[in-house]
Design a protein around this motif. Structure first.
Motif, mmCIF file in Angstrom:
data_model
loop_
_atom_site.group_PDB
_atom_site.id
_atom_site.type_symbol
_atom_site.label_atom_id
_atom_site.label_comp_id
_atom_site.label_asym_id
_atom_site.label_seq_id
_atom_site.Cartn_x
_atom_site.Cartn_y
_atom_site.Cartn_z
ATOM 1 N N GLU A 121 87.396 50.118 10.065
ATOM 2 C CA GLU A 121 86.495 51.110 10.652
ATOM 3 C C GLU A 121 85.869 50.521 11.906
ATOM 4 N N ALA A 122 85.692 51.344 12.935
ATOM 5 C CA ALA A 122 85.090 50.854 14.178
ATOM 6 C C ALA A 122 84.203 51.914 14.797
ATOM 7 N N MET A 123 83.124 51.477 15.411
ATOM 8 C CA MET A 123 82.251 52.354 16.183
ATOM 9 C C MET A 123 82.071 51.728 17.556
ATOM 10 N N VAL A 124 82.381 52.463 18.616
ATOM 11 C CA VAL A 124 82.338 51.947 19.978
ATOM 12 C C VAL A 124 81.208 52.619 20.752
ATOM 13 N N ARG A 125 80.406 51.805 21.431
ATOM 14 C CA ARG A 125 79.339 52.307 22.292
ATOM 15 C C ARG A 125 79.569 51.785 23.703
ATOM 16 N N GLU A 126 79.479 52.651 24.700
ATOM 17 C CA GLU A 126 79.597 52.199 26.085
ATOM 18 C C GLU A 126 78.233 51.714 26.565
ATOM 19 N N VAL A 127 78.185 50.473 27.024
ATOM 20 C CA VAL A 127 76.938 49.825 27.432
ATOM 21 C C VAL A 127 77.169 49.117 28.763
ATOM 22 N N HIS A 128 76.203 49.190 29.675
ATOM 23 C CA HIS A 128 76.324 48.468 30.942
ATOM 24 C C HIS A 128 76.257 46.962 30.705
ATOM 25 N N SER A 129 76.937 46.226 31.539
ATOM 26 C CA SER A 129 76.959 44.766 31.408
ATOM 27 C C SER A 129 75.559 44.161 31.458
ATOM 28 N N THR A 130 74.672 44.763 32.251
ATOM 29 C CA THR A 130 73.321 44.223 32.391
ATOM 30 C C THR A 130 72.539 44.307 31.086
ATOM 31 N N ARG A 131 72.972 45.172 30.167
ATOM 32 C CA ARG A 131 72.271 45.316 28.878
ATOM 33 C C ARG A 131 73.097 44.766 27.714
ATOM 34 N N MET A 132 74.251 44.179 28.005
ATOM 35 C CA MET A 132 75.163 43.748 26.944
ATOM 36 C C MET A 132 74.562 42.645 26.073
ATOM 37 N N ALA A 133 74.012 41.607 26.703
ATOM 38 C CA ALA A 133 73.466 40.489 25.932
ATOM 39 C C ALA A 133 72.332 40.947 25.025
ATOM 40 N N ASP A 134 71.452 41.804 25.532
ATOM 41 C CA ASP A 134 70.341 42.301 24.721
ATOM 42 C C ASP A 134 70.835 43.151 23.560
ATOM 43 N N THR A 135 71.858 43.975 23.811
ATOM 44 C CA THR A 135 72.407 44.836 22.768
ATOM 45 C C THR A 135 72.985 44.010 21.624
ATOM 46 N N VAL A 136 73.685 42.925 21.978
ATOM 47 C CA VAL A 136 74.262 42.048 20.961
ATOM 48 C C VAL A 136 73.165 41.252 20.255
ATOM 49 N N ALA A 137 72.224 40.717 21.026
ATOM 50 C CA ALA A 137 71.156 39.901 20.446
ATOM 51 C C ALA A 137 70.286 40.704 19.484
ATOM 52 N N ASP A 138 70.076 41.980 19.787
ATOM 53 C CA ASP A 138 69.238 42.827 18.939
ATOM 54 C C ASP A 138 69.954 43.305 17.682
#
Length: 302
Positions: A121-138
């Motif tokens: 199963e997979a869920m994909v979200r489109e995220v800008h590179s500038t917010r990528m690290a925060d999205t993963v860290a959170d």
């Protein structure tokens, strides 16, 4: 302690505009919803709504709702992963990706993992590179694919591929038959379409064009639409040419600093699910296989 149930209740009340409609959506009594909100306000130490009707959030309430949405996404994703793992499945994988990668490499990688593991199963979200690290860290996603930007000590960003940027214009534009790579000064007479993903880029020419742009978009699809409508020209990664609509042309740029390194982002110390590990490994193998066709350079130390 802030209760997950009460945070979810707060979001329903805020979205529904009041206690009674929220109670109907939740299948609970209005008094139970009111009690949950009171418990949450006591735990927060501040009022979350400006009046008893609970229709207008305070500043604290707005911040709590915004934060609670991210907390609940992480909580729900984690619960789904635990249930899947308990059923002896490969488990699910939540992914954040920049648009160009999500539209080219990622679909085939997901297909290949799906072909090997029927319960993937997979869920994909489109995220800008500038917010990528925060999205993963959170903890909002398990893995991210995007341009290396500002790094965080709690996030690992492992380079995957190097990709050049190109000038994007419509078919028939004078740049198509110019016969040489485009220089930044060539764009003086054209309206430039800026993109949020350029923020914090190291290419001075690209930053200068972005800062002076008359038009701004937040996605490649919107950039393509404006270029097609003759609003102006823009710059996008060469990888995005694989998802460009008909009538759009990519022309090389002379500035070699107009490029990016796409990395795979994971939270440092996080135990990856089998699904996430499989997706990362499949993506790495796919980039080796497709490097020539995608006009990219595989970063070998990844």
């Amino acid at each position: 302690m802030l209760s997950i149930t009460n945070l979810r209740t707060l979001i329903f009340v805020a979205d529904c505009g009041g206690i009674r409609p929220a109670a109907e959506r939740l299948g609970r009594t209005p008094s139970a919803v009111s009690m949950g909100l009171k418990q949450l306000e006591d735990a927060v130490g501040s009022a979350l709504f400006e009046q008893d009707r609970k229709s207008h959030l305070t500043k604290v309430g707005e911040f709590t709702v915004e934060t609670a949405r991210d907390v609940l996404k992480h909580y729900d994703n984690s619960c789904a992963s635990i249930r899947a793992f308990a059923r002896h499945e490969v488990s699910r994988c939540t992914v954040a990706s920049v648009t160009s990668f999500a539209g080219t490499v990622l679909p085939e990688a997901i297909f290949r993992v799906k072909s090997r593991w029927t319960n993937f199963e997979a869920m994909v979200r489109e995220v800008h590179s500038t917010r990528m690290a925060d999205t993963v860290a959170d903890g909002l996603v398990d893995v991210g694919f995007g341009r290396i930007t500002v790094t965080r000590p709690d996030v690992e960003a492992t380079p995957l591929m190097h990709d050049r940027y190109a000038l994007v214009c419509r078919e028939g534009h004078r740049f198509v038959d110019l016969g040489r790579p485009i220089r930044w000064e060539d764009l003086a007479d054209d309206d430039f379409i800026g993109n949020e993903s350029y923020d914090s880029h190291t290419c001075e020419g690209l930053n200068r064009m972005h800062d002076n742009a008359r038009f701004h978009v937040s996605s490649a699809s919107s950039a393509f639409a404006l270029v097609t409508a003759r609003v102006g020209v823009t710059v996008l990664p060469q990888l995005a040419s694989q998802i460009a609509p008909r009538g759009i042309r990519f022309v090389p740029l002379e500035d070699k600093t107009a490029s990016r390194v796409v990395a795979v982002y994971i939270r440092r110390g996080k135990k990856l699910s089998p699904a996430t590990r499989m997706l990362i490994e499949t993506t790495q193998a796919l980039l080796v296989e497709w490097a020539a066709d995608l006009e990219i350079t595989r970063v070998r130390n990844s």
